[in-house]
Design an enzyme around this catalytic site. Structure first.
Site, mmCIF file in Angstrom:
data_model
loop_
_atom_site.group_PDB
_atom_site.id
_atom_site.type_symbol
_atom_site.label_atom_id
_atom_site.label_comp_id
_atom_site.label_asym_id
_atom_site.label_seq_id
_atom_site.Cartn_x
_atom_site.Cartn_y
_atom_site.Cartn_z
ATOM 1 N N HIS A 168 0.789 -1.186 -0.036
ATOM 2 C CA HIS A 168 0.004 -0.009 -0.086
ATOM 3 C C HIS A 168 0.796 1.204 0.183
ATOM 4 O O HIS A 168 0.211 2.436 -0.239
ATOM 5 C CB HIS A 168 -0.960 -0.122 1.102
ATOM 6 C CG HIS A 168 -1.868 -1.098 0.981
ATOM 7 N ND1 HIS A 168 -2.835 -1.109 0.191
ATOM 8 C CD2 HIS A 168 -2.255 -1.909 2.037
ATOM 9 C CE1 HIS A 168 -3.637 -1.983 0.468
ATOM 10 N NE2 HIS A 168 -3.340 -2.744 1.676
ATOM 11 N N ASP A 204 -2.488 -10.326 -2.688
ATOM 12 C CA ASP A 204 -3.229 -9.790 -1.455
ATOM 13 C C ASP A 204 -4.636 -9.702 -1.510
ATOM 14 O O ASP A 204 -4.997 -9.036 -2.759
ATOM 15 C CB ASP A 204 -2.422 -8.573 -0.853
ATOM 16 C CG ASP A 204 -2.996 -8.198 0.443
ATOM 17 O OD1 ASP A 204 -2.365 -8.571 1.547
ATOM 18 O OD2 ASP A 204 -3.916 -7.548 0.591
ATOM 19 N N HIS A 206 -6.414 -7.125 -0.622
ATOM 20 C CA HIS A 206 -6.673 -5.755 -0.851
ATOM 21 C C HIS A 206 -5.569 -5.204 -2.407
ATOM 22 O O HIS A 206 -4.355 -5.875 -2.582
ATOM 23 C CB HIS A 206 -5.961 -4.923 0.184
ATOM 24 C CG HIS A 206 -6.666 -5.246 1.478
ATOM 25 N ND1 HIS A 206 -6.185 -6.074 2.295
ATOM 26 C CD2 HIS A 206 -7.746 -4.848 1.922
ATOM 27 C CE1 HIS A 206 -6.965 -6.034 3.441
ATOM 28 N NE2 HIS A 206 -8.232 -5.358 3.126
ATOM 29 N N ASP A 293 -4.957 -12.949 3.214
ATOM 30 C CA ASP A 293 -6.098 -12.339 3.614
ATOM 31 C C ASP A 293 -7.439 -12.734 2.848
ATOM 32 O O ASP A 293 -8.363 -12.376 2.897
ATOM 33 C CB ASP A 293 -6.162 -10.932 4.026
ATOM 34 C CG ASP A 293 -5.312 -10.041 2.972
ATOM 35 O OD1 ASP A 293 -4.804 -10.541 1.987
ATOM 36 O OD2 ASP A 293 -4.936 -8.762 3.256
ATOM 37 N N TYR A 332 -4.633 -12.326 8.470
ATOM 38 C CA TYR A 332 -4.831 -11.831 9.606
ATOM 39 C C TYR A 332 -5.625 -13.035 10.537
ATOM 40 O O TYR A 332 -6.067 -12.964 11.892
ATOM 41 C CB TYR A 332 -5.701 -10.877 9.763
ATOM 42 C CG TYR A 332 -5.023 -9.714 8.890
ATOM 43 C CD1 TYR A 332 -3.844 -9.087 9.390
ATOM 44 C CD2 TYR A 332 -5.483 -9.303 7.366
ATOM 45 C CE1 TYR A 332 -3.028 -7.978 8.591
ATOM 46 C CE2 TYR A 332 -4.593 -8.377 6.641
ATOM 47 C CZ TYR A 332 -3.465 -7.782 7.228
ATOM 48 O OH TYR A 332 -2.858 -6.801 6.587
#
Ligand code: SP5
Ligand code: ZN
Length: 364
Positions: A168, A204, A206, A293, A332
């Site tokens: 990110h 990922d 995201h 995730d 997570y």
């Protein structure tokens, strides 16, 4: 397989985050990296080693010197200004409309106060500056660069257990638990070492907004990502299919936003499309931003992937013949995180899945 890890990540333990408007404990915890490390250490297929130091030059090849200076100074400046223990976040961010009428219209100087400075560089409320954020982020970069070095030295696949994660963070920004973009720094290091065009495959949950931004105008580092549709998923502002790169990088970005609840079979179809797209665009080395995730039990995300899916996913990536620099991003659900990473890496190495017992609640 060579596994690069550093205990320095433990210096960084964010005290809280704001999630859906509420303060709660950080999901990004030191135990994440420790459970992965333990799962790999228990399997003789993996050999753990410490990273070597690479200095700041590879970091400054990707990130603005102002951002790097802020991250290096932030904790001391906060403490000197009377800040309390734990960590700090922005209470105001530089919104695009704050000074001018629209995007980029009026440049704003970096403020002096630590609380203003963090809002100048950080874009969200997940990413506290802690006493150890900077040394941990530096160590994660060394982990990524050492994994890249292992592949440059001839390994078909190497794993960097990066924490904090990186995808990110952009040239001018940090956020999403990320401070320095480990994958982008590793990819640029590979390019400069003569690896030719280096692909990035971002798995990922995201969208890797930072990686996309860094290489947006680069044709020699094609970026392919599978992720939750930004219509519902963080980071909301990037990751749509019509974002395909600009300038010399026109056509060198490939985004596949995916629906909630996607299962292994549908995800693997999307992965095949990404691998096809990436295949002709690199010269043999691919950096993988590996987020776990996407797992069905992940507390932050809404995909439905299984442990077996990770082994198959990695087998397909390895079957393209690319050499893989695999770097840890998110993930997570602590009870199965280590086993899911282990299965991904066994798949990447062409090893049978050889499953071990996992949490009773886990999908098959
Ligand atoms: C590396 C990485 O995985 N970073 C992710 C950072 C996500 N941070 C905040 C997500 C907020 C999502 N809030 C929506 C709640 C839906 N239940
Ligand atoms: Zn993520």
């Amino acid at each position: 397989m060579r596994v690069i890890h550093s205990p320095l990540h433990r210096l960084h333990e964010p005290p809280y985050e704001l999630f859906s408007g509420r303060a709660g404990p950080s999901w990004e915890v030191a135990a994440r990296a420790d459970v992965i490390r333990d799962a790999l250490a228990a399997d003789p297929a993996f050999a753990l080693e410490l990273p070597s130091e690479h200095g700041l030059e590879p970091v400054l090849a990707i990130h603005d010197p102002g951002l790097v200076r802020f991250l290096a100074e932030a904790w001391d400046a906060w403490r000197d200004a009377g800040g309390s223990d734990g960590g700090f976040m922005a209470d105001a961010v530089l919104h695009r409309g704050l000074r001018g009428q629209g995007v980029g219209e009026t440049a704003s100087p970096e403020p002096r106060a630590p609380g203003g400075r963090i809002g100048y560089w950080c874009f969200d409320t997940s990413t506290a500056i802690t006493v150890g954020a900077w040394p941990a982020a530096r160590a994660a970069v060394d982990v990524a660069l050492s994994a890249a070095d292992a592949v440059l030295a001839g390994e078909p696949v190497a794993y960097g257990l990066c924490r904090p994660p990186g995808h990110h963070a952009g040239r001018l920004t940090f956020g999403g638990y990320c401070y320095l973009n480990n994958a982008a720094i590793a990819a640029e290091h590979l390019v400069r070492a003569g690896a030719g065009r280096v692909g990035i495959l971002d798995l990922d949950y995201h969208h890797g907004n930072g990686t996309q931004q860094v290489f947006w105008e680069r044709g020699d580092v094609p970026y392919a990502s599978l992720h939750g549709d930004p219509d519902r998923a963080y980071p909301y502002f990037t990751g749509r299919a019509d974002e395909t790169g600009g300038g010399a990088g026109a056509g060198a970005t490939f985004n596949q936003p995916l629906p909630a609840g996607i299962d292994d079979a549908a995800y693997l179809e999307a992965l095949d499309r990404a691998l096809d797209w990436l295949g002709g665009r690199h010269d043999g080395v691919v950096v993988v931003s590996l987020g776990i995730d996407t797992y069905g039990l992940d507390p932050l995300c809404d995909f439905g992937l299984s442990t077996g899916g990770y082994h198959e996913m990695a087998s397909r990536a390895a079957a393209t013949g690319a050499r893989l620099v695999v770097l840890q991003e998110g993930g997570y659900h602590l009870p199965d995180l280590g086993e899911n990473v282990r299965q991904w890496l066994r798949g990447a190495a062409g090893l049978a899945s050889d499953p071990v017992a996992r949490s009773a609640a886990g999908p098959a």
